[in-house]
Structures are given as structure tokens and as C-alpha cells.
Design a protein around this motif. Structure first.
Motif, short mmCIF file in Angstrom:
data_model
loop_
_atom_site.label_atom_id
_atom_site.label_comp_id
_atom_site.label_asym_id
_atom_site.label_seq_id
_atom_site.Cartn_x
_atom_site.Cartn_y
_atom_site.Cartn_z
N VAL A 1 34.40 -46.83 11.17
CA VAL A 1 32.95 -47.04 11.10
C VAL A 1 32.41 -47.04 12.52
CG1 VAL A 1 31.09 -48.56 10.31
CG2 VAL A 1 33.22 -48.43 9.01
N VAL A 2 31.49 -46.10 12.79
CA VAL A 2 30.93 -45.95 14.13
C VAL A 2 29.42 -45.74 14.03
CG1 VAL A 2 33.03 -45.00 15.16
CG2 VAL A 2 31.36 -43.46 14.11
N ALA A 3 28.74 -46.00 15.13
CA ALA A 3 27.30 -45.74 15.21
C ALA A 3 27.05 -44.24 15.24
CB ALA A 3 26.71 -46.40 16.45
N GLN A 4 25.81 -43.85 14.92
CA GLN A 4 25.47 -42.43 14.84
C GLN A 4 25.66 -41.70 16.17
OE1 GLN A 4 24.96 -40.82 12.21
NE2 GLN A 4 23.63 -41.82 10.72
N SER B 1 42.48 -43.81 22.56
CA SER B 1 41.76 -44.24 23.76
C SER B 1 40.50 -45.04 23.45
CB SER B 1 41.39 -43.01 24.60
OG SER B 1 40.53 -42.15 23.86
N ILE B 2 40.30 -45.41 22.17
CA ILE B 2 39.06 -46.08 21.78
C ILE B 2 39.34 -47.54 21.45
CG2 ILE B 2 37.20 -46.14 20.08
CD1 ILE B 2 37.51 -43.13 19.78
N PRO B 3 38.77 -48.50 22.20
CA PRO B 3 38.95 -49.92 21.86
C PRO B 3 38.29 -50.24 20.52
CG PRO B 3 38.16 -49.65 24.12
CD PRO B 3 38.01 -48.32 23.44
N LEU B 4 39.01 -50.94 19.66
CA LEU B 4 38.55 -51.21 18.31
C LEU B 4 38.52 -52.71 18.04
CD1 LEU B 4 40.84 -48.61 16.49
CD2 LEU B 4 38.38 -48.34 16.89
N LEU B 5 37.70 -53.12 17.09
CA LEU B 5 37.77 -54.47 16.54
C LEU B 5 38.84 -54.42 15.46
CD1 LEU B 5 33.96 -55.29 16.16
CD2 LEU B 5 35.48 -55.84 18.07
N LEU B 6 39.93 -55.17 15.65
CA LEU B 6 41.09 -55.08 14.77
C LEU B 6 41.43 -56.45 14.17
CD1 LEU B 6 43.44 -52.82 16.93
CD2 LEU B 6 42.18 -52.15 14.87
N PRO B 7 42.16 -56.47 13.04
CA PRO B 7 42.66 -57.75 12.51
C PRO B 7 43.66 -58.36 13.48
CG PRO B 7 42.87 -55.96 10.89
CD PRO B 7 42.54 -55.33 12.20
N VAL C 1 51.29 -43.55 18.24
CA VAL C 1 50.06 -44.04 18.87
C VAL C 1 50.06 -45.56 18.88
CG1 VAL C 1 47.53 -44.16 18.62
CG2 VAL C 1 48.73 -42.02 18.15
N THR C 2 49.46 -46.16 19.89
CA THR C 2 49.23 -47.60 19.93
C THR C 2 47.73 -47.85 19.91
OG1 THR C 2 51.23 -48.00 21.22
CG2 THR C 2 49.57 -49.75 21.22
N LEU C 3 47.26 -48.61 18.92
CA LEU C 3 45.83 -48.92 18.81
C LEU C 3 45.45 -49.96 19.86
CD1 LEU C 3 45.44 -49.12 14.93
CD2 LEU C 3 44.92 -47.18 16.43
N GLN C 4 44.26 -49.80 20.42
CA GLN C 4 43.74 -50.74 21.41
C GLN C 4 42.77 -51.71 20.75
OE1 GLN C 4 42.33 -49.22 25.19
NE2 GLN C 4 43.21 -47.21 24.73
N ASP D 1 26.37 -55.08 14.52
CA ASP D 1 25.59 -55.66 15.61
C ASP D 1 25.86 -54.97 16.94
OD1 ASP D 1 24.25 -57.51 14.07
OD2 ASP D 1 25.70 -59.13 14.43
N GLY D 2 26.69 -53.91 16.90
CA GLY D 2 26.90 -53.12 18.10
C GLY D 2 28.03 -53.54 19.00
N HIS D 3 29.00 -54.31 18.48
CA HIS D 3 30.09 -54.80 19.32
C HIS D 3 31.28 -53.85 19.36
CE1 HIS D 3 28.31 -58.71 20.18
NE2 HIS D 3 27.86 -58.70 18.93
N GLY D 4 31.17 -52.71 18.71
CA GLY D 4 32.24 -51.74 18.79
C GLY D 4 32.66 -51.23 17.43
#
Length: 304
Positions: free
Chosen positions: A166-169, A186-192, A211-214, A231-234
Motif C-alpha cells: 500500500v503506497v501513496a499515489q 531498498s524501501i523502508p516499510l512499516l512491518l510487524p 532479499v532482506t526487508l527494511q 497518515d503518511g508515515h510510509g
């Protein structure tokens, strides 16, 4: 040992003092003290530390068992009523947040129409929060994520959900319909949080792809994670039902090839026999899942 003694102990545990316990049971403090003292004498152990106002370890053990007895007595009353074609009493269900958002309104409506004398107590929480409540008997049913490692819990798969980015437009991947796990490296994510079942699934799929998720941050709770994304935090990897319909025009859902689906199940205690309201709710819940699945793209029914 009788029910009044157990009720007195539970009231002390729930309200923190003998006087508050007496108020909750509409009696006097001396009655509560006498019931607890008789129970202690019968068990041969001090259950309440009067000086500290807290349960002793023996008291904690007695309270856990007393709650189960209390729940079974309530189930006894509801089962007898069910033999008269009446579903009466309370059923306690816990749900993970994203599923609760679309499922609870529908099951509340049907339960009220079909079983107006049944009462639902609904709790929302993560699987890690709901699992111990189910094990202790504080919940009759729970909708949770698989796998469920607890040996005293039985789970029945309900459905699977596609896991989507899920990403912004205006995000660099927003115009893609499909991406690979390599695109996320290479993309920092909000992860569990690490150690949760969902994070293990994501990390396992990423490892198989080399791959290793960031993690920009680790968030325990899909609904909270979704709110932070909006809310735009990533960006984050979320189940298909996490995005409300009114947001779908302003956010993009991108399919991630090679990512396993999220598995959602209905769980209950292995050794317990569900009460009549619990059996009624289970039937309604399964009906709602079957009949509304087509309204949720990315949701795949597993019920037989």
C-alpha cells in the motif's frame, strides 16, 4: 467449597479490595471476608495477601480455575435455555482489527435479528493479545491469524487474504500493478514486529527471494499500521481488506509476486464445549463470511 466463595474471590481479584468486591456483589465486606476465609481454609492456602491487597500465587491459580467454573455455569444456563429453543446469554468474541472492521457490523445485525436474547461482548486486538485470553477462557471465540502455536486451542481456517503493498499515489511504485520482493529491498516499510507469525511469513518469503526487508518501524497491529500508512508515515504490506473503500481512489494497492496470503481462522479452546450463544455466533459468522466474500477483492474463502 461453593459458588459464593468462588464469586467472592473473583470479585476481590477484579476490584482490588474486599470493600470494592462487596460493593460489586451488593453485599457487606464481612460476607466477602468470610467467604474468602472459608475457601482458604478448605484449600489450605492463603489466597489474598491482606496487607498488600493482592492475590498470592495460590490465589492467582485459584482465580484462573474459578473463572473457568464461572464460564461453565453460564454455559450450563444457556444450554438449558437452548433446549427450549431460546438462545439466551452472553458470548465473548475477540477479533483482529482489520477483520473486525467489516465483519462485526454484519454479525451484530444478524445476531440481533435471529437471537435477540443473546448478548455479544466484542474485543479487538492482535493475535498475540487474543490468544492468551482464549486460553484462559476470557473469550469463547476468536478470529486470529494462523499459525496458532498454542496446544490448547483449535482453529478452523476461514479465509485467506492477498498481501499487498500500500503506497501513496505519488510513490515510485504506485504505477506498477505487480512488483517482486526484489523491488522492495531498498524501501523502508512499516512491518510487524520480529517474532510475530506475520513477520515470520514476510521474512521467510523475502529470504527465499534473496532479499532482506527494511523496517522503518515495527508495529504490532494491522489496523494501527494501516492508519499510520494513511497518515503518511510510509508504505507497508497489508492484507487486501485493510484499505477502506473510500480510500481506494487516493492510495494504490500493488500486488507482490511470490508473497504468501494471510490466513485467518476461527479459534476456540480445545477442551471446552461451546455454549448455545457461542454456537449461534459461529453459525452466523460462517454464513457472513461465505455470503460477503465477493464484496472484498483479494479475499479467498477456505470454509468447507
Amino acid at each position: 467449597m461453593d459458588i459464593r466463595q468462588l464469586s467472592a474471590l473473583l470479585a476481590v481479584a477484579d476490584h482490588g479490595s474486599f470493600s470494592a468486591a462487596a460493593d460489586s456483589l451488593h453485599t457487606v465486606q464481612s460476607n466477602i471476608s468470610a467467604h474468602v476465609a472459608r475457601l482458604e481454609k478448605e484449600l489450605g492456602a492463603i489466597l489474598v495477601n491482606r496487607a498488600a491487597g493482592k492475590l498470592t500465587p495460590e490465589g492467582e491459580a485459584a482465580v484462573r480455575r474459578a473463572r473457568r467454573i464461572q464460564f461453565e455455569l453460564e454455559a450450563l444456563r444457556t444450554d438449558v435455555a437452548a433446549l427450549r429453543n431460546e438462545v439466551i446469554g452472553e458470548v465473548r468474541i475477540g477479533l483482529i482489527g482489520t477483520t473486525a472492521r467489516w465483519l462485526v457490523p454484519q454479525i451484530l445485525k444478524l445476531m440481533y435479528e435471529r437471537y435477540p436474547q443473546a448478548r455479544m461482548r466484542v474485543s479487538e486486538g492482535t493475535t498475540s493479545v487474543l490468544e492468551p485470553q482464549l486460553s484462559s477462557g476470557a473469550l469463547d471465540l476468536a478470529i486470529v491469524l494462523l499459525p496458532m502455536p498454542a496446544p490448547d486451542i483449535v482453529s478452523e481456517p476461514l479465509f485467506e487474504e492477498d498481501m499487498l503493498l500500500v503506497v501513496a499515489q505519488d510513490h515510485e511504485l504506485a504505477d506498477r500493478e505487480h512488483i517482486s520482493l526484489h523491488d522492495l529491498a531498498s524501501i523502508p516499510l512499516l512491518l510487524p514486529p520480529a517474532g510475530t507469525a506475520q513477520r515470520a511469513e514476510l521474512d521467510g518469503a523475502a529470504a527465499r527471494a534473496g532479499v532482506t526487508l527494511q523496517a522503518r518501524a515495527e508495529i504490532d497491529g494491522v489496523r494501527l499500521t494501516a492508519s499510520l500508512v494513511f497518515d503518511g508515515h510510509g508504505p507497508s504490506i497489508l492484507p487486501a481488506t485493510a484499505l477502506p473503500g473510500y480510500l481506494k481512489e487516493t492510495w494504490r494497492l500493488v500486488t507482490i509476486d511470490g508473497l504468501p496470503r494471510r490466513r485467518v481462522a476461527l479459534a476456540h479452546q480445545r477442551r471446552s464445549f461451546p455454549s448455545a450463544p457461542a454456537r449461534a455466533l459461529r453459525s452466523v459468522l460462517e454464513e457472513v463470511v461465505r455470503t460477503t466474500a465477493e464484496m472484498h477483492p483479494g479475499l479467498h474463502i477456505l470454509l468447507s
